[in-house]
Design a protein around this motif. Structure first.
Motif, PDB file in Angstrom:
ATOM      1  N   UNK A 156       0.854  -1.185   0.000  1.00 33.65           N
ATOM      2  CA  UNK A 156       0.000   0.000   0.000  1.00 33.65           C
ATOM      3  C   UNK A 156       0.886   1.230   0.000  1.00 33.65           C
ATOM      4  N   UNK A 157       0.342   2.321  -0.560  1.00 29.72           N
ATOM      5  CA  UNK A 157       1.067   3.583  -0.614  1.00 29.72           C
ATOM      6  C   UNK A 157       0.046   4.704  -0.478  1.00 29.72           C
ATOM      7  N   UNK A 158       0.242   5.557   0.501  1.00 30.53           N
ATOM      8  CA  UNK A 158      -0.590   6.751   0.652  1.00 30.53           C
ATOM      9  C   UNK A 158       0.330   7.941   0.829  1.00 30.53           C
ATOM     10  N   UNK A 159      -0.129   9.085   0.387  1.00 35.15           N
ATOM     11  CA  UNK A 159       0.662  10.284   0.600  1.00 35.15           C
ATOM     12  C   UNK A 159      -0.238  11.498   0.620  1.00 35.15           C
ATOM     13  N   UNK A 160       0.251  12.526   1.254  1.00 35.22           N
ATOM     14  CA  UNK A 160      -0.479  13.777   1.299  1.00 35.22           C
ATOM     15  C   UNK A 160       0.327  14.830   2.016  1.00 35.22           C
ATOM     16  N   UNK A 161      -0.054  16.066   1.742  1.00 37.21           N
ATOM     17  CA  UNK A 161       0.558  17.218   2.388  1.00 37.21           C
ATOM     18  C   UNK A 161       0.326  17.125   3.892  1.00 37.21           C
ATOM     19  N   UNK A 162       1.251  17.643   4.680  1.00 38.52           N
ATOM     20  CA  UNK A 162       1.112  17.612   6.138  1.00 38.52           C
ATOM     21  C   UNK A 162       0.899  19.035   6.662  1.00 38.52           C
ATOM     22  N   UNK A 163       0.993  19.190   7.972  1.00 36.91           N
ATOM     23  CA  UNK A 163       0.751  20.496   8.595  1.00 36.91           C
ATOM     24  C   UNK A 163       1.684  21.584   8.078  1.00 36.91           C
ATOM     25  N   UNK A 164       2.865  21.229   7.651  1.00 39.69           N
ATOM     26  CA  UNK A 164       3.797  22.146   7.006  1.00 39.69           C
ATOM     27  C   UNK A 164       3.716  21.870   5.505  1.00 39.69           C
ATOM     28  N   UNK A 165       3.159  22.800   4.748  1.00 41.96           N
ATOM     29  CA  UNK A 165       2.882  22.575   3.327  1.00 41.96           C
ATOM     30  C   UNK A 165       4.129  22.399   2.464  1.00 41.96           C
ATOM     31  N   UNK A 166       5.287  22.612   3.041  1.00 42.42           N
ATOM     32  CA  UNK A 166       6.524  22.380   2.298  1.00 42.42           C
ATOM     33  C   UNK A 166       6.865  20.892   2.200  1.00 42.42           C
ATOM     34  N   UNK A 167       6.163  20.067   2.960  1.00 45.34           N
ATOM     35  CA  UNK A 167       6.471  18.639   3.044  1.00 45.34           C
ATOM     36  C   UNK A 167       5.256  17.778   2.737  1.00 45.34           C
ATOM     37  N   UNK A 168       5.559  16.554   2.338  1.00 43.58           N
ATOM     38  CA  UNK A 168       4.560  15.523   2.101  1.00 43.58           C
ATOM     39  C   UNK A 168       4.939  14.315   2.932  1.00 43.58           C
ATOM     40  N   UNK A 169       3.932  13.643   3.465  1.00 43.00           N
ATOM     41  CA  UNK A 169       4.159  12.399   4.209  1.00 43.00           C
ATOM     42  C   UNK A 169       3.765  11.238   3.303  1.00 43.00           C
ATOM     43  N   UNK A 170       4.668  10.292   3.154  1.00 44.76           N
ATOM     44  CA  UNK A 170       4.409   9.081   2.369  1.00 44.76           C
ATOM     45  C   UNK A 170       4.409   7.915   3.352  1.00 44.76           C
ATOM     46  N   UNK A 171       3.372   7.106   3.301  1.00 46.04           N
ATOM     47  CA  UNK A 171       3.292   5.904   4.125  1.00 46.04           C
ATOM     48  C   UNK A 171       3.220   4.707   3.182  1.00 46.04           C
ATOM     49  N   UNK A 172       4.161   3.794   3.333  1.00 43.12           N
ATOM     50  CA  UNK A 172       4.268   2.636   2.439  1.00 43.12           C
ATOM     51  C   UNK A 172       4.318   1.370   3.272  1.00 43.12           C
ATOM     52  N   UNK A 173       3.535   0.363   2.867  1.00 41.22           N
ATOM     53  CA  UNK A 173       3.676  -0.962   3.472  1.00 41.22           C
ATOM     54  C   UNK A 173       4.227  -1.905   2.405  1.00 41.22           C
ATOM     55  N   UNK A 174       5.101  -2.787   2.856  1.00 36.04           N
ATOM     56  CA  UNK A 174       5.744  -3.751   1.961  1.00 36.04           C
ATOM     57  C   UNK A 174       6.152  -4.971   2.785  1.00 36.04           C
TER      58      UNK A 174
END
Length: 170
Positions: A34-52
């Motif tokens: 699985x892979x999800x991503x989205x902008x976080x509280x600081x809009x300069x960054x994105x959080x990516x969550x990956x399961x493998x």
């Protein structure tokens, strides 16, 4: 032995970063579950969550390589005992043949929300752990699942520990 693991990565919010992160998984022989991503509280960054899935050695090598990528700010394995994991499901179920009341009752028992009703179908939104979502899908399968979409994991550590420190420069 291959084990399932979850990686959270904070990256710069720029075009092409996801491609570099996901290709590293491919180059190391991992299939992304699985892979999800989205902008976080600081809009300069994105959080990516990956399961493998992978063995400890391959996983360690992957983490080292990820942390060396230019746009990666933080990489961490998310431990299940110290985090909250959730997934989102939207499922469209056939409501033909007078089964609507039973489907609505099942949705209530599983603490989900009805987000759309049309003649002959109902769309249900559910959040929760993967086991809950799997159990719900198994339960309503006999009613006729027309389609569904799942997000994959999102995860956040419990307590005051955060993946991105407040003092990380923007």
């Amino acid at each position: 032995m291959e084990n399932k693991f979850t990686v959270s990565v904070i990256v710069n919010n720029h075009p092409g970063v996801l491609t570099r992160v996901s290709s590293l998984f491919s180059q190391r022989g991992f299939n992304i579950d699985t892979l999800t991503l989205g902008e976080i509280e600081n809009q300069n960054y994105t959080r990516i969550t990956i399961t493998a899935y992978g063995d400890e050695h391959k996983k360690d090598q992957l983490l080292k390589q990820l942390s060396k990528l230019y746009d990666v700010k933080t990489v961490e394995i998310v431990q299940p005992e110290g985090a909250i994991f959730r997934e989102l499901l939207i499922v469209k179920v056939s409501a033909a043949g007078g089964k609507l009341r039973e489907i609505l009752d099942a949705a209530t028992v599983f603490r989900s929300n009805i987000v759309d009703m049309s003649p002959g179908s109902v769309c249900i939104e559910m959040t929760g752990e993967t086991s809950k979502i799997d159990a719900f899908l198994t339960y309503i399968e006999s009613y006729g699942i027309l389609e569904y979409c799942r997000t994959g994991f999102i995860a956040v550590k419990r307590g005051t520990n955060c993946l991105l420190n407040a003092d990380t420069p923007a």
